[in-house]
Design a protein around this motif. Structure first.
Motif, PDB file in Angstrom:
ATOM      1  N   PRO A  36      50.304  50.740  33.185  1.00 35.90           N
ATOM      2  CA  PRO A  36      49.281  51.846  33.562  1.00 35.90           C
ATOM      3  C   PRO A  36      48.001  51.989  33.144  1.00 35.90           C
ATOM      4  O   PRO A  36      47.091  52.747  33.358  1.00 35.90           O
ATOM      5  N   LEU A  37      47.459  50.564  32.593  1.00 33.30           N
ATOM      6  CA  LEU A  37      46.208  50.510  32.293  1.00 33.30           C
ATOM      7  C   LEU A  37      45.512  49.851  33.322  1.00 33.30           C
ATOM      8  O   LEU A  37      45.757  49.188  34.240  1.00 33.30           O
ATOM      9  N   GLN A  38      44.129  50.297  33.391  1.00 29.19           N
ATOM     10  CA  GLN A  38      43.017  49.698  34.338  1.00 29.19           C
ATOM     11  C   GLN A  38      42.976  47.994  34.032  1.00 29.19           C
ATOM     12  O   GLN A  38      43.063  47.684  33.010  1.00 29.19           O
ATOM     13  N   ASN A  39      42.335  47.487  35.097  1.00 29.71           N
ATOM     14  CA  ASN A  39      42.215  46.137  34.905  1.00 29.71           C
ATOM     15  C   ASN A  39      40.622  45.692  35.516  1.00 29.71           C
ATOM     16  O   ASN A  39      40.096  46.534  36.400  1.00 29.71           O
ATOM     17  N   THR A  40      40.062  44.565  35.238  1.00 31.00           N
ATOM     18  CA  THR A  40      39.028  44.093  35.342  1.00 31.00           C
ATOM     19  C   THR A  40      39.111  42.635  35.669  1.00 31.00           C
ATOM     20  O   THR A  40      40.357  41.988  35.474  1.00 31.00           O
ATOM     21  N   LEU A  41      37.837  41.971  35.896  1.00 29.92           N
ATOM     22  CA  LEU A  41      38.339  40.342  36.213  1.00 29.92           C
ATOM     23  C   LEU A  41      37.961  39.948  34.534  1.00 29.92           C
ATOM     24  O   LEU A  41      37.089  40.656  33.741  1.00 29.92           O
ATOM     25  N   LYS A  42      38.284  38.805  34.338  1.00 27.63           N
ATOM     26  CA  LYS A  42      38.174  38.288  33.062  1.00 27.63           C
ATOM     27  C   LYS A  42      36.736  37.766  32.916  1.00 27.63           C
ATOM     28  O   LYS A  42      36.168  37.701  31.740  1.00 27.63           O
ATOM     29  N   LYS A  43      36.154  37.156  33.903  1.00 30.22           N
ATOM     30  CA  LYS A  43      34.882  36.173  33.876  1.00 30.22           C
ATOM     31  C   LYS A  43      34.362  36.459  35.168  1.00 30.22           C
ATOM     32  O   LYS A  43      35.024  36.899  36.492  1.00 30.22           O
ATOM     33  N   ALA A  44      33.136  36.232  35.289  1.00 30.99           N
ATOM     34  CA  ALA A  44      32.314  36.455  36.819  1.00 30.99           C
ATOM     35  C   ALA A  44      32.500  35.032  37.492  1.00 30.99           C
ATOM     36  O   ALA A  44      33.035  33.946  36.949  1.00 30.99           O
ATOM     37  N   ILE A  45      32.549  35.252  38.857  1.00 35.40           N
ATOM     38  CA  ILE A  45      32.878  33.976  39.811  1.00 35.40           C
ATOM     39  C   ILE A  45      32.054  34.169  41.095  1.00 35.40           C
ATOM     40  O   ILE A  45      31.753  35.479  41.297  1.00 35.40           O
ATOM     41  N   THR A  46      31.534  33.285  41.458  1.00 39.57           N
ATOM     42  CA  THR A  46      30.698  33.214  42.753  1.00 39.57           C
ATOM     43  C   THR A  46      30.954  32.294  43.802  1.00 39.57           C
ATOM     44  O   THR A  46      31.713  31.269  43.670  1.00 39.57           O
ATOM     45  N   CYS A  47      30.793  32.774  44.875  1.00 41.92           N
ATOM     46  CA  CYS A  47      31.111  32.043  46.166  1.00 41.92           C
ATOM     47  C   CYS A  47      29.873  32.102  47.126  1.00 41.92           C
ATOM     48  O   CYS A  47      29.152  33.189  47.214  1.00 41.92           O
ATOM     49  N   VAL A  48      29.619  31.132  48.065  1.00 39.98           N
ATOM     50  CA  VAL A  48      28.476  31.181  49.112  1.00 39.98           C
ATOM     51  C   VAL A  48      29.187  30.939  50.375  1.00 39.98           C
ATOM     52  O   VAL A  48      30.074  29.952  50.645  1.00 39.98           O
ATOM     53  N   GLY A  49      28.499  31.651  51.333  1.00 34.15           N
ATOM     54  CA  GLY A  49      29.397  31.615  52.631  1.00 34.15           C
ATOM     55  C   GLY A  49      28.623  32.144  53.811  1.00 34.15           C
ATOM     56  O   GLY A  49      27.300  32.858  53.264  1.00 34.15           O
ATOM     57  N   ILE A  50      28.826  32.372  55.051  1.00 35.96           N
ATOM     58  CA  ILE A  50      28.366  32.970  55.877  1.00 35.96           C
ATOM     59  C   ILE A  50      28.784  34.539  56.343  1.00 35.96           C
ATOM     60  O   ILE A  50      30.061  34.454  56.096  1.00 35.96           O
ATOM     61  N   GLY A  51      28.052  35.326  56.905  1.00 38.34           N
ATOM     62  CA  GLY A  51      28.580  36.391  57.219  1.00 38.34           C
ATOM     63  C   GLY A  51      29.157  36.322  58.574  1.00 38.34           C
ATOM     64  O   GLY A  51      28.425  36.006  59.445  1.00 38.34           O
ATOM     65  N   CYS A 153      40.860  32.645  39.948  1.00 35.54           N
ATOM     66  CA  CYS A 153      40.090  31.860  39.284  1.00 35.54           C
ATOM     67  C   CYS A 153      39.705  32.502  38.239  1.00 35.54           C
ATOM     68  O   CYS A 153      39.302  32.251  36.910  1.00 35.54           O
ATOM     69  N   ALA A 154      39.163  33.506  38.277  1.00 39.17           N
ATOM     70  CA  ALA A 154      38.421  34.540  37.318  1.00 39.17           C
ATOM     71  C   ALA A 154      39.439  35.017  36.378  1.00 39.17           C
ATOM     72  O   ALA A 154      38.874  35.115  35.090  1.00 39.17           O
ATOM     73  N   GLY A 155      40.441  35.393  36.719  1.00 35.82           N
ATOM     74  CA  GLY A 155      41.746  35.892  35.771  1.00 35.82           C
ATOM     75  C   GLY A 155      41.193  37.443  35.609  1.00 35.82           C
ATOM     76  O   GLY A 155      40.149  37.965  36.383  1.00 35.82           O
ATOM     77  N   THR A 156      42.260  38.007  35.158  1.00 35.78           N
ATOM     78  CA  THR A 156      42.255  39.628  34.959  1.00 35.78           C
ATOM     79  C   THR A 156      42.029  39.861  33.793  1.00 35.78           C
ATOM     80  O   THR A 156      42.944  39.230  32.842  1.00 35.78           O
ATOM     81  N   GLN A 157      41.636  41.083  33.249  1.00 37.50           N
ATOM     82  CA  GLN A 157      41.584  41.605  32.000  1.00 37.50           C
ATOM     83  C   GLN A 157      42.158  42.931  31.949  1.00 37.50           C
ATOM     84  O   GLN A 157      41.411  43.914  32.662  1.00 37.50           O
ATOM     85  N   ILE A 158      42.943  43.385  31.282  1.00 39.86           N
ATOM     86  CA  ILE A 158      43.383  44.580  30.980  1.00 39.86           C
ATOM     87  C   ILE A 158      42.485  45.403  30.095  1.00 39.86           C
ATOM     88  O   ILE A 158      42.049  44.980  28.986  1.00 39.86           O
ATOM     89  N   LEU A 159      42.167  46.609  30.449  1.00 44.46           N
ATOM     90  CA  LEU A 159      41.279  47.622  29.710  1.00 44.46           C
ATOM     91  C   LEU A 159      42.014  48.809  29.270  1.00 44.46           C
ATOM     92  O   LEU A 159      43.179  48.891  29.334  1.00 44.46           O
ATOM     93  N   GLU A 160      41.427  49.597  28.367  1.00 45.39           N
ATOM     94  CA  GLU A 160      41.876  50.404  27.471  1.00 45.39           C
ATOM     95  C   GLU A 160      42.076  51.929  28.073  1.00 45.39           C
ATOM     96  O   GLU A 160      43.189  52.575  27.832  1.00 45.39           O
TER      97      GLU A 160
END
Length: 335
Positions: A36-51, A153-160
């Motif tokens: 029942p708890l919210q989630n976010t990413l564990k760390k930042a992650i970057t990608c590069v590509g075309i639109g 790759c970034a992983g998830t982090q449970i928030l309060e």
């Protein structure tokens, strides 16, 4: 960690047998969210590509965000740009993709967010700050699979802060004169989707697919399914300034009975499954996952957005399920 569009992407994806897909919106108890708890990413992650439509190279970073933040995009290439919340009421265009902008600065946009939103939705990411240095997310392989890979790759982090879910209380229906429609229905638990399509191109034809939304089913059935276009439409789209970044590497191109991609399809029903994946992304612009059944027939970004606007047009259509604190935070955010 940085992953570019040129980085080889390999995934072992084995679709479930077609007979295993549900024929109704019945949701089994095990399909409810595990936490029942919210989630976010564990760390930042970057990608590069075309639109896909702009053809411009873009750099995008998915960042963790605190509880109650929501999914928010930031155009870091523009100093005057304000954060843009990924919400249905910030959608300013639905022609071939979902485009968001703030009402005060509608010219500052982020386009083609639906595949990323689908991956965030399926992974249960409630909060993320997405930095992007161009007007459109990278298309990568034309599906949600590589965005899903980035999140892994970034992983998830449970928030309060507890998560709130939007429960649909009565049927909401929108339709077009063509017979296309989209509908939300009440459900006892979970979120399930059903989609049907009908195209003149014989290689597509009539297809349908249904599934409850959970991460395993998303990855096995729809996350890997690519966007598609008929060859006869490409020249017209490019004259309108669209599809400039499209290629056989990031889209299925069909002509009559033929798939022009050398490697063919990833699944015989890749077309309808992609449309269902689009709906997973578009409907996450409600701001939360839904407790509902969704049914769409020839539904796309426009009808998906109209459906959310119809849902929130009356307080009798929906309510929050979750903690009072979480619900109050979101009500303040949408006021």
């Amino acid at each position: 960690m940085q992953i570019t569009a040129e980085t080889p992407f390999k995934a072992s994806i084995v679709p479930l047998p077609l007979s295993s897909t549900p024929s109704s919106f019945s949701i089994l108890p095990g399909n409810a969210p595990r936490t029942p708890l919210q989630n976010t990413l564990k760390k930042a992650i970057t990608c590069v590509g075309i639109g896909l439509h702009s053809g411009a190279q873009v750099r995008m970073t998915l960042n963790p965000a605190p509880a109650g933040h929501g999914i928010v995009f930031e155009r870091v290439d523009l100093t005057s740009s304000a954060p843009i919340a990924a919400r249905y009421d910030n959608v300013v265009c639905t022609r071939l993709s979902t485009v968001i902008a703030n009402s005060g600065t509608p010219e500052i946009r982020v386009a083609t967010i639906e595949h990323l939103m689908a991956a965030l939705h399926a992974n249960g990411i409630d909060n993320a700050r997405i930095e992007i240095d161009g007007p459109e997310t990278p298309v990568l392989d034309g599906s949600a699979a590589e965005f899903d890979f980035l999140i892994q790759c970034a992983g998830t982090q449970i928030l309060e802060l507890p998560r709130a879910v939007i429960e649909v209380l009565r049927p909401v229906h929108v339709e077009e004169e063509s017979g296309a429609f989209a509908e939300l229905r009440p459900a006892r638990s979970g979120f399930a989707l059903a989609m049907s399509i009908d195209f003149s191109a014989s290689v597509i034809g009539q297809q349908r697919h249904a599934m409850p939304l959970n991460l395993e089913r998303f990855r096995q059935e729809v996350g890997f399914c690519r966007t598609f276009v008929e060859r006869k439409e490409i020249e017209a789209l490019q004259k309108m300034g669209l599809a400039r970044g499209g290629s056989l590497h990031n889209a299925i191109v069909v002509e009559g009975e033929t798939v022009l991609n050398p490697c063919g399809l990833r699944h015989p029903k890749e077309f309808v499954r992609h449309k269902l994946m689009d709906a997973v992304g578009d409907l996450y612009l409600a701001g939360h996952t839904l407790q509902a059944g969704f049914m769409g027939h020839k539904s796309g970004h426009t009808l998906n957005n109209k459906l959310l606007r119809a849902l929130f047009a009356s307080a009798e259509n929906w309510r929050f399920v979750g903690s009072e604190e979480s619900s109050r935070t979101e009500l303040r955010a949408t006021a």
